[in-house]
Scaffold this active site. Structure first.
Site, short mmCIF file in Angstrom:
data_model
loop_
_atom_site.label_atom_id
_atom_site.label_comp_id
_atom_site.label_asym_id
_atom_site.label_seq_id
_atom_site.Cartn_x
_atom_site.Cartn_y
_atom_site.Cartn_z
N TRP A 175 0.82 -1.22 0.00
CA TRP A 175 0.00 0.00 0.00
C TRP A 175 0.85 1.27 0.00
O TRP A 175 0.32 2.37 -0.05
CB TRP A 175 -0.95 -0.02 1.21
N GLU A 193 11.86 1.87 -4.32
CA GLU A 193 11.68 3.23 -3.79
C GLU A 193 12.63 3.48 -2.60
O GLU A 193 13.12 4.59 -2.41
CB GLU A 193 10.20 3.46 -3.42
N GLY A 208 4.49 1.57 -11.30
CA GLY A 208 3.62 2.75 -11.32
C GLY A 208 3.56 3.45 -12.67
O GLY A 208 3.10 4.58 -12.77
N GLY A 225 1.14 -2.76 -6.40
CA GLY A 225 1.08 -1.43 -5.80
C GLY A 225 -0.29 -0.80 -6.04
O GLY A 225 -1.26 -1.06 -5.33
N GLY A 226 -0.39 0.01 -7.09
CA GLY A 226 -1.60 0.77 -7.37
C GLY A 226 -2.89 -0.04 -7.33
O GLY A 226 -3.87 0.36 -6.67
#
Ligand code: 13P
Length: 252
Positions: A11, A97, A173, A234-235
């Site tokens: 998340w 990240e 992403g 992710g998204g």
């Protein structure tokens, strides 16, 4: 060896405590097939609330990072013991990240992997090449370096409790997914490296997840590949309908 698929939702820096709780409940209520594992990695602030909300459902909880020390003067870090106390059993480590925005090195990633194992958390070690590295034909070299350094000093028993996630940085992403052939090629390469570092039967048992723009439309094809054992999402993990469809992937 049959590897149990693992669908994991990262998340990232999204959701308040209330939002996290509702999302987790919607995912849980949409039905979880018993033949696959599901992991949610909410923000640290929501870990305990999510843990209570999904108690008894079989959903696993993962942290988005973890320190190698139990406690002490480590401002801004999170202890494996604190995570376990909040209901967490896994930890994402070395996410791109963390590596590229926050400058985490392979050596730091390796300390985190060792620390997670020491305190009984399952590390999800992330590796992945940048676009310029792929374009310069350095993909395999970069991945080998990240994998060998990330696993330095990790014993065979440790490796037995580890998950690897391949996330090409250029696919995170961006809506660009590696083709199933590109992903399978890398997963097979990673498994052969694991067989070289450890024993073949250990490598055969380790789950290797794919991450990078996984969505309800591409998950079935990705999961149909021999060496893709799950997804790190992710998204699409922030929407319960999308994530449930991903959990319920179908391989034809
Ligand atoms: P996206 O699915 O949003 O591309 O993110 C992938 C990821 O970084 C999961 O850890």
């Amino acid at each position: 060896m049959q590897r149990k698929p693992l669908i994991a939702g990262n998340w990232k820096m999204h959701t308040t405590i209330d939002e996290a709780e509702s999302l987790a409940i919607s995912i849980m209520e949409s039905g979880l097939p018993g033949d696959r594992d599901v992991m949610l990695a909410p923000p640290f602030t929501a870990m305990k609330a999510v843990s209570q909300a999904v108690a008894g459902s079989g959903i696993l909880l993962g942290a988005q990072n973890v320190c190698w020390e139990e406690k002490g003067a480590f401002t801004g870090e999170i202890s494996p013991i604190m995570l376990k106390d909040a209901g967490c059993t896994m930890a994402i480590i070395g996410h791109s990240e963390r590596r590229h925005i926050f400058g985490e090195s392979d050596a730091l990633v390796n300390k985190r992997v060792a620390g997670a194992l020491k305190f009984g958390l399952v590390p999800v070690l992330c590796i992945g090449e940048k676009l310029e590295e792929r374009e310069a034909d350095k993909t395999f070299q970069v991945l080998e370096d990240q994998l060998r350094k990330g696993l330095e000093g990790i014993s065979q028993e440790g490796a037995d409790n580890i998950v690897i996630a391949y996330e090409p940085v250029w696919a995170i992403g961006t809506g660009k997914t590696a083709t199933v052939d590109q992903a399978q090629e890398v997963h097979l390469f990673v498994r052969s490296l694991l067989a070289d570092i450890y024993e073949k039967n250990i490598a055969t048992g380790i789950r290797i997840l794919y991450g990078g723009s996984v969505n309800p439309k591409n998950v079935d094809d990705l999961m149909g590949q021999e060496d893709i054992d799950g997804a790190l999402v992710g998204g699409a993990a922030l929407d319960s309908t999308s994530f449930s469809r991903i959990i319920n992937f179908k391989v034809t």
